[in-house]
Design a protein around this motif. Structure first.
Motif, PDB file in Angstrom:
ATOM      1  N   HIS A 295      -7.215  35.608   9.306  1.00  0.00           N
ATOM      2  CA  HIS A 295      -8.188  35.673   8.209  1.00  0.00           C
ATOM      3  C   HIS A 295      -7.513  35.416   6.861  1.00  0.00           C
ATOM      4  CE1 HIS A 295     -11.350  36.990  10.858  1.00  0.00           C
ATOM      5  NE2 HIS A 295     -10.561  37.946  11.340  1.00  0.00           N
ATOM      6  N   GLU A 296      -6.338  35.973   6.710  1.00  0.00           N
ATOM      7  CA  GLU A 296      -5.611  35.759   5.452  1.00  0.00           C
ATOM      8  C   GLU A 296      -5.184  34.302   5.319  1.00  0.00           C
ATOM      9  OE1 GLU A 296      -1.536  37.302   3.292  1.00  0.00           O
ATOM     10  OE2 GLU A 296      -2.533  38.636   4.721  1.00  0.00           O
ATOM     11  N   GLY A 297      -4.756  33.705   6.406  1.00  0.00           N
ATOM     12  CA  GLY A 297      -4.360  32.292   6.385  1.00  0.00           C
ATOM     13  C   GLY A 297      -5.537  31.389   6.057  1.00  0.00           C
ATOM     14  N   LEU A 298      -6.672  31.658   6.690  1.00  0.00           N
ATOM     15  CA  LEU A 298      -7.867  30.871   6.375  1.00  0.00           C
ATOM     16  C   LEU A 298      -8.300  31.075   4.925  1.00  0.00           C
ATOM     17  CD1 LEU A 298     -10.005  31.238   9.621  1.00  0.00           C
ATOM     18  CD2 LEU A 298      -8.855  29.197   8.778  1.00  0.00           C
ATOM     19  N   GLY A 299      -8.188  32.302   4.459  1.00  0.00           N
ATOM     20  CA  GLY A 299      -8.525  32.575   3.052  1.00  0.00           C
ATOM     21  C   GLY A 299      -7.608  31.829   2.097  1.00  0.00           C
ATOM     22  N   ASN A 300      -6.295  31.806   2.425  1.00  0.00           N
ATOM     23  CA  ASN A 300      -5.332  31.062   1.595  1.00  0.00           C
ATOM     24  C   ASN A 300      -5.618  29.563   1.631  1.00  0.00           C
ATOM     25  OD1 ASN A 300      -3.988  33.345   0.770  1.00  0.00           O
ATOM     26  ND2 ASN A 300      -2.422  33.225   2.368  1.00  0.00           N
ATOM     27  N   MET A 301      -5.959  29.070   2.832  1.00  0.00           N
ATOM     28  CA  MET A 301      -6.294  27.643   2.933  1.00  0.00           C
ATOM     29  C   MET A 301      -7.526  27.311   2.089  1.00  0.00           C
ATOM     30  SD  MET A 301      -5.487  26.726   6.948  1.00  0.00           S
ATOM     31  CE  MET A 301      -6.902  25.696   7.002  1.00  0.00           C
ATOM     32  N   LEU A 302      -8.525  28.165   2.137  1.00  0.00           N
ATOM     33  CA  LEU A 302      -9.724  27.931   1.325  1.00  0.00           C
ATOM     34  C   LEU A 302      -9.409  28.008  -0.170  1.00  0.00           C
ATOM     35  CD1 LEU A 302     -12.527  29.791   3.295  1.00  0.00           C
ATOM     36  CD2 LEU A 302     -12.293  27.348   2.910  1.00  0.00           C
ATOM     37  N   THR A 303      -8.564  28.952  -0.543  1.00  0.00           N
ATOM     38  CA  THR A 303      -8.175  29.068  -1.950  1.00  0.00           C
ATOM     39  C   THR A 303      -7.442  27.812  -2.414  1.00  0.00           C
ATOM     40  OG1 THR A 303      -7.965  31.462  -1.709  1.00  0.00           O
ATOM     41  CG2 THR A 303      -6.890  30.466  -3.606  1.00  0.00           C
ATOM     42  N   ILE A 304      -6.500  27.344  -1.619  1.00  0.00           N
ATOM     43  CA  ILE A 304      -5.764  26.121  -1.964  1.00  0.00           C
ATOM     44  C   ILE A 304      -6.711  24.932  -2.015  1.00  0.00           C
ATOM     45  CG2 ILE A 304      -4.023  24.500  -1.120  1.00  0.00           C
ATOM     46  CD1 ILE A 304      -2.494  26.965  -0.043  1.00  0.00           C
ATOM     47  N   PHE A 305      -7.628  24.855  -1.047  1.00  0.00           N
ATOM     48  CA  PHE A 305      -8.594  23.761  -1.025  1.00  0.00           C
ATOM     49  C   PHE A 305      -9.459  23.776  -2.287  1.00  0.00           C
ATOM     50  CE2 PHE A 305     -12.841  22.175   0.103  1.00  0.00           C
ATOM     51  CZ  PHE A 305     -12.512  20.868   0.423  1.00  0.00           C
ATOM     52  N   HIS A 306      -9.933  24.946  -2.671  1.00  0.00           N
ATOM     53  CA  HIS A 306     -10.767  25.051  -3.882  1.00  0.00           C
ATOM     54  C   HIS A 306      -9.968  24.707  -5.138  1.00  0.00           C
ATOM     55  CE1 HIS A 306     -14.384  26.436  -1.981  1.00  0.00           C
ATOM     56  NE2 HIS A 306     -13.768  27.468  -1.408  1.00  0.00           N
TER      57      HIS A 306
ATOM     58  N   GLU B   5      -7.313  22.704  -5.339  1.00  0.00           N
ATOM     59  CA  GLU B   5      -7.073  21.253  -5.350  1.00  0.00           C
ATOM     60  C   GLU B   5      -8.348  20.483  -5.687  1.00  0.00           C
ATOM     61  OE1 GLU B   5      -4.282  19.434  -5.099  1.00  0.00           O
ATOM     62  OE2 GLU B   5      -3.217  21.327  -5.191  1.00  0.00           O
ATOM     63  N   THR B   6      -9.465  20.918  -5.130  1.00  0.00           N
ATOM     64  CA  THR B   6     -10.748  20.266  -5.437  1.00  0.00           C
ATOM     65  C   THR B   6     -11.065  20.390  -6.916  1.00  0.00           C
ATOM     66  OG1 THR B   6     -11.540  20.819  -3.229  1.00  0.00           O
ATOM     67  CG2 THR B   6     -13.185  20.191  -4.839  1.00  0.00           C
ATOM     68  N   GLU B   7     -10.858  21.578  -7.474  1.00  0.00           N
ATOM     69  CA  GLU B   7     -11.115  21.788  -8.898  1.00  0.00           C
ATOM     70  C   GLU B   7     -10.194  20.917  -9.750  1.00  0.00           C
ATOM     71  OE1 GLU B   7     -11.236  25.449 -12.148  1.00  0.00           O
ATOM     72  OE2 GLU B   7     -10.737  25.850 -10.065  1.00  0.00           O
ATOM     73  N   HIS B   8      -8.929  20.818  -9.358  1.00  0.00           N
ATOM     74  CA  HIS B   8      -7.974  19.992 -10.093  1.00  0.00           C
ATOM     75  C   HIS B   8      -8.380  18.515 -10.048  1.00  0.00           C
ATOM     76  CE1 HIS B   8      -4.229  18.432 -11.664  1.00  0.00           C
ATOM     77  NE2 HIS B   8      -4.090  17.679 -10.582  1.00  0.00           N
ATOM     78  N   VAL B   9      -8.757  18.031  -8.853  1.00  0.00           N
ATOM     79  CA  VAL B   9      -9.165  16.629  -8.718  1.00  0.00           C
ATOM     80  C   VAL B   9     -10.418  16.352  -9.548  1.00  0.00           C
ATOM     81  CG1 VAL B   9     -10.112  14.955  -7.071  1.00  0.00           C
ATOM     82  CG2 VAL B   9      -8.059  16.239  -6.498  1.00  0.00           C
ATOM     83  N   LEU B  10     -11.392  17.249  -9.487  1.00  0.00           N
ATOM     84  CA  LEU B  10     -12.627  17.042 -10.249  1.00  0.00           C
ATOM     85  C   LEU B  10     -12.384  17.113 -11.757  1.00  0.00           C
ATOM     86  CD1 LEU B  10     -15.216  18.974  -8.050  1.00  0.00           C
ATOM     87  CD2 LEU B  10     -14.908  16.510  -8.273  1.00  0.00           C
ATOM     88  N   ASN B  11     -11.527  18.033 -12.191  1.00  0.00           N
ATOM     89  CA  ASN B  11     -11.212  18.116 -13.625  1.00  0.00           C
ATOM     90  C   ASN B  11     -10.485  16.856 -14.097  1.00  0.00           C
ATOM     91  OD1 ASN B  11     -12.404  20.597 -14.004  1.00  0.00           O
ATOM     92  ND2 ASN B  11     -10.520  21.738 -13.661  1.00  0.00           N
ATOM     93  N   THR B  12      -9.568  16.362 -13.280  1.00  0.00           N
ATOM     94  CA  THR B  12      -8.856  15.122 -13.627  1.00  0.00           C
ATOM     95  C   THR B  12      -9.823  13.946 -13.698  1.00  0.00           C
ATOM     96  OG1 THR B  12      -6.871  15.951 -12.542  1.00  0.00           O
ATOM     97  CG2 THR B  12      -6.971  13.594 -12.971  1.00  0.00           C
ATOM     98  N   ALA B  13     -10.702  13.843 -12.714  1.00  0.00           N
ATOM     99  CA  ALA B  13     -11.685  12.750 -12.713  1.00  0.00           C
ATOM    100  C   ALA B  13     -12.606  12.847 -13.917  1.00  0.00           C
ATOM    101  CB  ALA B  13     -12.498  12.783 -11.422  1.00  0.00           C
ATOM    102  N   GLN B  14     -13.032  14.051 -14.257  1.00  0.00           N
ATOM    103  CA  GLN B  14     -13.913  14.233 -15.406  1.00  0.00           C
ATOM    104  C   GLN B  14     -13.208  13.854 -16.709  1.00  0.00           C
ATOM    105  OE1 GLN B  14     -15.197  18.262 -16.123  1.00  0.00           O
ATOM    106  NE2 GLN B  14     -17.072  17.571 -17.130  1.00  0.00           N
ATOM    107  N   SER B  15     -11.964  14.251 -16.870  1.00  0.00           N
ATOM    108  CA  SER B  15     -11.247  13.905 -18.103  1.00  0.00           C
ATOM    109  C   SER B  15     -11.005  12.401 -18.182  1.00  0.00           C
ATOM    110  CB  SER B  15      -9.934  14.675 -18.199  1.00  0.00           C
ATOM    111  OG  SER B  15      -9.056  14.284 -17.169  1.00  0.00           O
ATOM    112  N   GLU B  16     -10.705  11.769 -17.043  1.00  0.00           N
ATOM    113  CA  GLU B  16     -10.514  10.314 -17.052  1.00  0.00           C
ATOM    114  C   GLU B  16     -11.812   9.587 -17.347  1.00  0.00           C
ATOM    115  OE1 GLU B  16      -8.670   9.343 -13.363  1.00  0.00           O
ATOM    116  OE2 GLU B  16      -6.723  10.162 -13.981  1.00  0.00           O
ATOM    117  N   LEU B  17     -12.925  10.085 -16.838  1.00  0.00           N
ATOM    118  CA  LEU B  17     -14.224   9.475 -17.137  1.00  0.00           C
ATOM    119  C   LEU B  17     -14.582   9.648 -18.609  1.00  0.00           C
ATOM    120  CD1 LEU B  17     -16.323  10.332 -13.963  1.00  0.00           C
ATOM    121  CD2 LEU B  17     -15.538   8.093 -14.716  1.00  0.00           C
TER     122      LEU B  17
END
Length: 148
Positions: free
Chosen positions: A40-51, A53-65
């Motif tokens: 459960h902790e591993g899945l939680g960490n994976m979800l946290t990392i996924f979120h 990274e997703t937030e970072h990618v979306l913020n980068t895309a938004q700033s570039e746009l």
């Protein structure tokens, strides 16, 4: 309909011999007791990392746009301004030519020489010298004095 039966996923079947082995072995008991929440902790960490990274990618895309949109607005503004400016300058030069034509069409033969110099001199381009201004006045005076 060659899929798996729903009963396969609704109940977990274990081998009773293996369950006895898990409960009897002290090392396995320690591992199972110590690391019980790791999944459960591993899945939680994976979800946290996924979120993250997703937030970072979306913020980068938004700033570039935003940057791309800003560049687009500046380029469109510059093109509009330059085209408008060039057209305005062209129209202004056309009006200057018309005004010069109007002045040249004036009956300057009835005016004094100083008045003719001031009228014609106002419309003579700055890059031309005083000699061309005097030539234009003399030519205009010569044309107006010659019999028609």
């Amino acid at each position: 309909a060659g899929g798996a039966s729903p009963e396969l996923y609704s109940a977990v079947h274990t081998d009773p011999e293996r369950v006895k082995l898990l409960t009897a072995d002290t090392d396995l008991k320690f591992v199972m007791a110590a690391f019980d929440g790791d999944v459960h902790e591993g899945l939680g960490n994976m979800l946290t990392i996924f979120h993250e990274e997703t937030e970072h990618v979306l913020n980068t895309a938004q700033s570039e746009l935003r940057l791309l949109f800003g560049i687009y607005v500046v380029v469109v503004g510059f093109l509009f301004y330059s085209l408008l400016f060039r057209r305005t300058v062209r129209l202004a030069l056309y009006e200057v030519q018309r005004a010069r034509g109007l002045v040249m069409a004036m009956p300057t033969h009835v005016l004094k020489k100083e008045s003719v110099h001031s009228i014609v001199g106002f419309f003579v381009p700055a890059e031309t010298g005083q000699n061309q201004e005097e030539d234009a006045v003399e030519e205009r005076a010569h044309v107006s004095q010659s019999p028609a």
